[in-house]
Design an enzyme around this catalytic site. Structure first.
Site, PDB file in Angstrom:
ATOM      1  CE  LYS A 188       4.716  91.815  43.156  1.00 54.99           C
ATOM      2  NZ  LYS A 188       4.798  91.537  44.073  1.00 54.99           N
ATOM      3  N   GLY A 241       7.542  83.019  37.703  1.00 54.78           N
ATOM      4  CA  GLY A 241       7.087  83.136  38.988  1.00 54.78           C
ATOM      5  C   GLY A 241       6.820  81.740  39.384  1.00 54.78           C
ATOM      6  CB  SER A 242       6.488  79.780  42.228  1.00 61.22           C
ATOM      7  OG  SER A 242       5.132  80.777  42.690  1.00 61.22           O
ATOM      8  CB  THR A 243       4.067  75.649  39.149  1.00 56.30           C
ATOM      9  OG1 THR A 243       5.540  75.301  38.454  1.00 56.30           O
ATOM     10  CG2 THR A 243       3.061  74.755  38.667  1.00 56.30           C
ATOM     11  N   GLY A 246       1.594  80.716  39.180  1.00 58.15           N
ATOM     12  CA  GLY A 246       0.756  80.761  38.313  1.00 58.15           C
ATOM     13  C   GLY A 246      -0.717  80.239  38.185  1.00 58.15           C
ATOM     14  CD  GLU A 264       7.937  81.726  30.110  1.00 56.30           C
ATOM     15  OE1 GLU A 264       8.578  80.617  30.002  1.00 56.30           O
ATOM     16  OE2 GLU A 264       7.897  81.852  28.454  1.00 56.30           O
ATOM     17  CB  CYS A 298      12.831  79.379  36.176  1.00 54.34           C
ATOM     18  SG  CYS A 298      13.703  80.560  33.912  1.00 54.34           S
ATOM     19  CD  GLU A 397      12.362  76.771  40.268  1.00 52.14           C
ATOM     20  OE1 GLU A 397      10.861  76.404  40.913  1.00 52.14           O
ATOM     21  OE2 GLU A 397      11.690  76.872  39.299  1.00 52.14           O
TER      22      GLU A 397
HETATM   23  P1  NAP Z   1       6.815  83.835  43.526  1.00 48.76           P
HETATM   24  O1  NAP Z   1       6.907  83.741  44.421  1.00 48.76           O
HETATM   25  O2  NAP Z   1       6.115  82.748  42.036  1.00 48.76           O
HETATM   26  O3  NAP Z   1       6.086  85.596  42.465  1.00 48.76           O
HETATM   27  C1  NAP Z   1       6.633  85.908  41.073  1.00 48.76           C
HETATM   28  C2  NAP Z   1       5.754  87.458  41.329  1.00 48.76           C
HETATM   29  O4  NAP Z   1       4.893  87.258  41.508  1.00 48.76           O
HETATM   30  C3  NAP Z   1       6.308  88.191  42.287  1.00 48.76           C
HETATM   31  O5  NAP Z   1       6.265  89.089  42.426  1.00 48.76           O
HETATM   32  C4  NAP Z   1       5.269  87.933  43.823  1.00 48.76           C
HETATM   33  O6  NAP Z   1       5.358  89.209  44.374  1.00 48.76           O
HETATM   34  C5  NAP Z   1       3.967  87.964  43.194  1.00 48.76           C
HETATM   35  N1  NAP Z   1       2.721  87.683  43.077  1.00 48.76           N
HETATM   36  C6  NAP Z   1       3.202  86.480  44.549  1.00 48.76           C
HETATM   37  N2  NAP Z   1       2.055  85.534  44.786  1.00 48.76           N
HETATM   38  C7  NAP Z   1       0.302  86.500  44.174  1.00 48.76           C
HETATM   39  C8  NAP Z   1      -0.642  85.981  43.485  1.00 48.76           C
HETATM   40  N3  NAP Z   1      -1.392  85.768  45.257  1.00 48.76           N
HETATM   41  N4  NAP Z   1      -1.106  86.612  43.407  1.00 48.76           N
HETATM   42  C9  NAP Z   1      -0.103  87.563  42.044  1.00 48.76           C
HETATM   43  N5  NAP Z   1       0.703  87.800  42.083  1.00 48.76           N
HETATM   44  C10 NAP Z   1       2.280  86.476  43.381  1.00 48.76           C
HETATM   45  O7  NAP Z   1       8.124  83.512  42.170  1.00 48.76           O
HETATM   46  P2  NAP Z   1       9.429  83.722  42.951  1.00 48.76           P
HETATM   47  O8  NAP Z   1      10.007  83.091  44.255  1.00 48.76           O
HETATM   48  O9  NAP Z   1      10.024  85.001  43.111  1.00 48.76           O
HETATM   49  O10 NAP Z   1      10.192  83.401  41.819  1.00 48.76           O
HETATM   50  C11 NAP Z   1      10.680  81.910  41.844  1.00 48.76           C
HETATM   51  C12 NAP Z   1      10.671  80.534  41.098  1.00 48.76           C
HETATM   52  O11 NAP Z   1       9.949  81.428  40.053  1.00 48.76           O
HETATM   53  C13 NAP Z   1      10.755  79.516  40.280  1.00 48.76           C
HETATM   54  O12 NAP Z   1       9.745  78.626  40.426  1.00 48.76           O
HETATM   55  C14 NAP Z   1      11.548  79.869  39.329  1.00 48.76           C
HETATM   56  O13 NAP Z   1      11.404  78.787  38.456  1.00 48.76           O
HETATM   57  C15 NAP Z   1      10.133  80.706  38.269  1.00 48.76           C
HETATM   58  N6  NAP Z   1      11.079  80.980  37.530  1.00 48.76           N
HETATM   59  C16 NAP Z   1      10.940  80.781  36.120  1.00 48.76           C
HETATM   60  C17 NAP Z   1      11.088  81.657  35.565  1.00 48.76           C
HETATM   61  C18 NAP Z   1      10.769  81.604  33.719  1.00 48.76           C
HETATM   62  O14 NAP Z   1      10.892  82.251  33.193  1.00 48.76           O
HETATM   63  N7  NAP Z   1      10.077  80.486  33.747  1.00 48.76           N
HETATM   64  C19 NAP Z   1      11.793  82.566  35.545  1.00 48.76           C
HETATM   65  C20 NAP Z   1      12.380  82.519  36.225  1.00 48.76           C
HETATM   66  C21 NAP Z   1      11.644  82.449  37.939  1.00 48.76           C
HETATM   67  P3  NAP Z   1       6.145  88.749  46.050  1.00 48.76           P
HETATM   68  O15 NAP Z   1       6.883  89.230  45.548  1.00 48.76           O
HETATM   69  O16 NAP Z   1       5.684  90.302  46.419  1.00 48.76           O
HETATM   70  O17 NAP Z   1       5.342  87.976  46.387  1.00 48.76           O
END
Ligand code: NAP
Ligand code: MG
Length: 495
Positions: A188, A241-243, A246, A264, A298, A397
Site C-alpha cells: 500500500k 511512516g508516522s508514529t 504506527g 519504522e 525520518c 518532528e
Molecule cells: P503517514 O501519514 O504515517 O503515512 C504512512 C503510510 O501509512 C501511508 O501509506 C499512509 O497512507 C498510511 N496510513 C495512513 N493512515 C493509516 C491507517 N489508519 N492505517 C494504516 N495505514 C495508514 O506518514 P507520511 O506522512 O506518509 O510520512 C511521514 C512520516 O514517516 C514521518 O513521521 C517520518 O518520520 C516517517 N518516516 C519514517 C521512516 C523510518 O524509517 N523510520 C522513514 C521515512 C518516513 P496515506 O498516504 O493514504 O495517508
C-alpha cells in the site's frame, strides 16, 4: 541530466494506473479513481485506481493462494534470487523513468531521485537476491539420540505500508527481504506517491515475480491501509511512516489476528558538535542533513547541539549552507532542494514554524513559504537559534527544512539534551577525540549513530529506531528476520 533531458524522459514514461491484483491490472471494485497532483506546480498529472477494503481483501486472497500453492514460496532460494536480480537489472535500465515519476509526484530534486533513490532501489533488490541462497538453517548439538532442526519458514502474507518521502527506496526495503524469504506481499503506497510504485511493480512482473505474489493496492490510509492492518489473513505488517499511524496499526493487529507489526517511525535526530571537531565539516554536514530532501526525512538532523564555545562559528556556516540550498523546480539542473510533498504538508510545516515563533523561539532565517517559479509547494531552509530543549520546535518532528540549534556546556549535558525527546532514530557525534566519540555514541539512545558523518552506510547495516521511533530493522540480513518464523523440530532417534 538537464531540465530538457527530463522533459524527454517525460515523453516516454508510461506507468500503469490500476490496482495490481493476482498478476492483473484491474479497477477498484467500486470503480473509484483519484487524481495525482504534482507539488511542483499544483497540476493534475494522472488519475489512478484507489482500492477500499474489498480490494484489499481480493489482494490478500490472491497473496494467500500464491503463498500456499508454493509458486514462489516453494521455489529454491537460488530461483527467487534470479528473479530479484532480473528485477534489479530492469530497475537500473528504467531508472530515469522511475526517478521522473517519483519527483513528479513528491517533489524531490530529480537528480537526487536518480542518483540516490534509484541506486538504492536497484542495489536493495540485488543485495537481498544475492543474499537469500547464502543463509542456512541450524542443527543444534543435542543428545546423540536425537536430531534437532531450527528451520526458517516464510511467515506468509505480508502487508507493506510505506510513506511518500522515499517512495521507491522504502518500498524496496520492504519488498526485497519479504519476497526473498518467499512471502507474498500486498503493498500500500502513500496516497501522495502512487505512480512510481506502479511502475516498480510492473517491472517486477516483467522480471518474473509470479501472479499473486506481489500485489499493489493504492488507496487512502484510513481505508486501504486500515483494512490491510486489520485483515485477519495477513501475517505481518511492515510499516514506515508516522508514529501516530504506527500506533493505530498496532491496535488494528491487537483487534484482529495479532499479526506481527514492524514499525519504522518518526525522529528528532541531533547532530552533536564538540569543540574538537572539524567544525567546518560538522556545521556544513549538519545543515545539509536537515535541508536535504526538503527535510522530509525520518533521519533528518532536525536538532543541532553545539558547544557554547563554537556557537557563533557554527551558526555562520549553517547560514551559509541555508542560503545556498534555496528550493527550486526539482527538474532544474542540480536543484539543491525541491518542493514539499503537498500544499497541505506545507501548511503543516508552516504552522509548526509559526507556533515556534509565537512561543518565543528565535528565527534567524526562512520562516515563510517561498515563491518559486512553477508555483507549487516550496519552503526555504528555516533556522531557529538558541532553542530551549523543551520548546516545541526541539521536541516535535516537523518533517520539513526546519532546524533547531541549541548549545551545551559539557559532554554530560550534550548527551542529556540529545536523549531528551521521545524519539530515538538517529544521531551524529562530531569530535576528533576517540574516547569521546565512543563514550558519547554509546550513551545515545538511538538505532543509528554516525561519527563525523551523516547518512553514511550501506546495506550491510540494519536501519531502524528505538523509543517512539519504532522497532524492527530494515536493511541487512537482520531484515529477513521480520519475514520468517523459526520452527523447532526435535526428532527422537531409535536407541
Ligand atoms: P503517514 O501519514 O504515517 O503515512 C504512512 C503510510 O501509512 C501511508 O501509506 C499512509 O497512507 C498510511 N496510513 C495512513 N493512515 C493509516 C491507517 N489508519 N492505517 C494504516 N495505514 C495508514 O506518514 P507520511 O506522512 O506518509 O510520512 C511521514 C512520516 O514517516 C514521518 O513521521 C517520518 O518520520 C516517517 N518516516 C519514517 C521512516 C523510518 O524509517 N523510520 C522513514 C521515512 C518516513 P496515506 O498516504 O493514504 O495517508
Ligand atoms: Mg499521510
Amino acid at each position: 541530466m538537464t531540465a530538457t533531458d527530463w522533459a524527454s524522459v517525460a515523453t516516454r514514461v508510461q506507468a500503469p494506473s490500476g490496482l495490481l491484483i493476482d498478476g492483473a491490472w484491474v479497477e477498484a471494485l467500486d470503480g473509484r479513481r483519484m487524481d495525482v497532483v504534482s507539488p511542483i506546480d499544483g497540476a493534475r498529472v494522472a488519475s489512478i485506481a484507489i482500492g477500499g477494503s474489498a480490494d484489499i481483501d481480493r489482494a490478500v486472497r490472491a497473496a494467500r493462494t500464491a503463498f500456499e500453492d508454493g509458486r514462489w514460496s516453494g521455489l529454491a532460494p537460488a530461483q527467487r534470487k534470479q528473479v530479484l536480480i532480473a528485477w534489479a537489472d530492469l530497475i537500473v535500465a528504467r531508472a530515469e523513468e522511475l526517478a521522473y515519476l517519483q519527483t513528479l509526484e513528491m517533489g524531490k530534486p530529480a537528480h537526487e531521485s536518480l542518483a540516490i533513490d534509484l541506486r538504492a532501489v536497484g542495489t536493495t533488490m540485488r543485495w537481498f537476491g544475492e543474499a537469500i541462497d547464502k543463509v542456512t538453517d541450524e542443527i543444534p548439538h543435542t543428545d546423540p539420540n536425537a536430531l534437532a532442526l531450527v528451520t526458517r519458514e516464510p511467515a506468509g502474507v505480508v502487508g507493506a505500508i510505506v510513506p511518500w518521502n522515499f517512495p521507491l527506496t522504502m518500498a524496496a526495503w520492504k519488498l526485497a527481504p519479504a519476497l526473498a524469504t518467499g512471502c507474498s506481499v500486498v503493498l500500500k503506497p502513500a496516497e501522495q506517491s502512487p505512480l512510481s510504485a506502479l511502475l516498480l511493480a510492473e517491472l517486477g512482473m516483467t522480471a518474473g515475480i509470479p501472479a499473486g505474489v506481489l500485489n499493489v493496492v493504492n488507496g487512502l490510509g484510513a481505508e486501504a491501509g486500515a483494512a490491510l492492518s486489520a485483515h485477519r489473513d495477513v501475517d505481518v505488517i511492515t510499516f514506515t511512516g508516522s508514529t501516530a499511524v504506527g500506533a493505530t496499526i498496532m491496535q488494528a493487529s491487537a483487534g484482529s489476528n495479532l499479526k506481527r507489526v514492524w514499525l519504522e517511525l518518526g525522529g528528532k535526530s541531533a547532530n552533536v558538535v564538540f569543540p574538537d571537531a572539524d567544525i567546518e565539516r560538522a556545521a556544513r554536514t549538519a545543515a545539509w542533513s536537515i535541508f536535504f530532501n526538503q527535510g522530509e526525512m525520518c533521519t533528518a538532523g532536525s536538532r543541532l547541539l553545539v558547544h557554547e564555545s563554537i556557537h557563533d562559528e557554527v551558526v555562520d556556516l549553517v547560514m551559509d549552507v541555508a542560503a545556498a540550498m534555496q528550493p527550486r523546480n526539482p527538474f532544474a539542473d542540480q536543484a539543491p532542494m525541491g518542493a514539499l510533498v503537498s500544499a497541505s504538508h506545507l501548511d503543516r510545516v508552516d504552522a509548526l514554524v509559526q507556533r515556534a515563533k509565537a512561543e518565543g523561539s528565535r528565527l534567524i532565517t526562512g520562516g515563510a513559504a517561498a515563491q518559486v517559479e512553477p508555483g507549487g509547494s516550496y519552503y526555504p531552509p528555516t533556522v531557529f537559534d538558541r532553542v530551549d530543549t523543551a520548546a516545541s520546535i526541539a521536541q516535535h518532528e516537523v518533517f520539513g527544512p526546519v532546524l533547531a540549534i541549541s548549545t551545551f556546556g559539557s559532554d554530560e549535558e550534550a548527551v542529556r539534551m540529545a536523549n531528551s525527546t521521545e524519539y530515538g532514530l538517529a544521531s551524529a557525534v562530531w569530535t576528533r577525540d576517540l574516547t569521546r566519540a565512543h563514550r558519547v555514541s554509546r550513551a545515545l539512545k538511538v538505532g543509528v549513530c554516525w561519527v563525523n558523518c551523516y547518512e553514511e552506510g550501506d546495506l550491510t547495516l540494519p536501519f531502524g529506531g528505538v523509543k517512539k521511533s519504532g522497532f524492527g530493522r530494515d536493511k541487512s540480513l537482520h531484515a529477513l528476520e521480520k519475514f520468517w518464523d523459526l520452527k523447532s523440530t526435535w526428532i527422537q532417534l531409535d536407541e
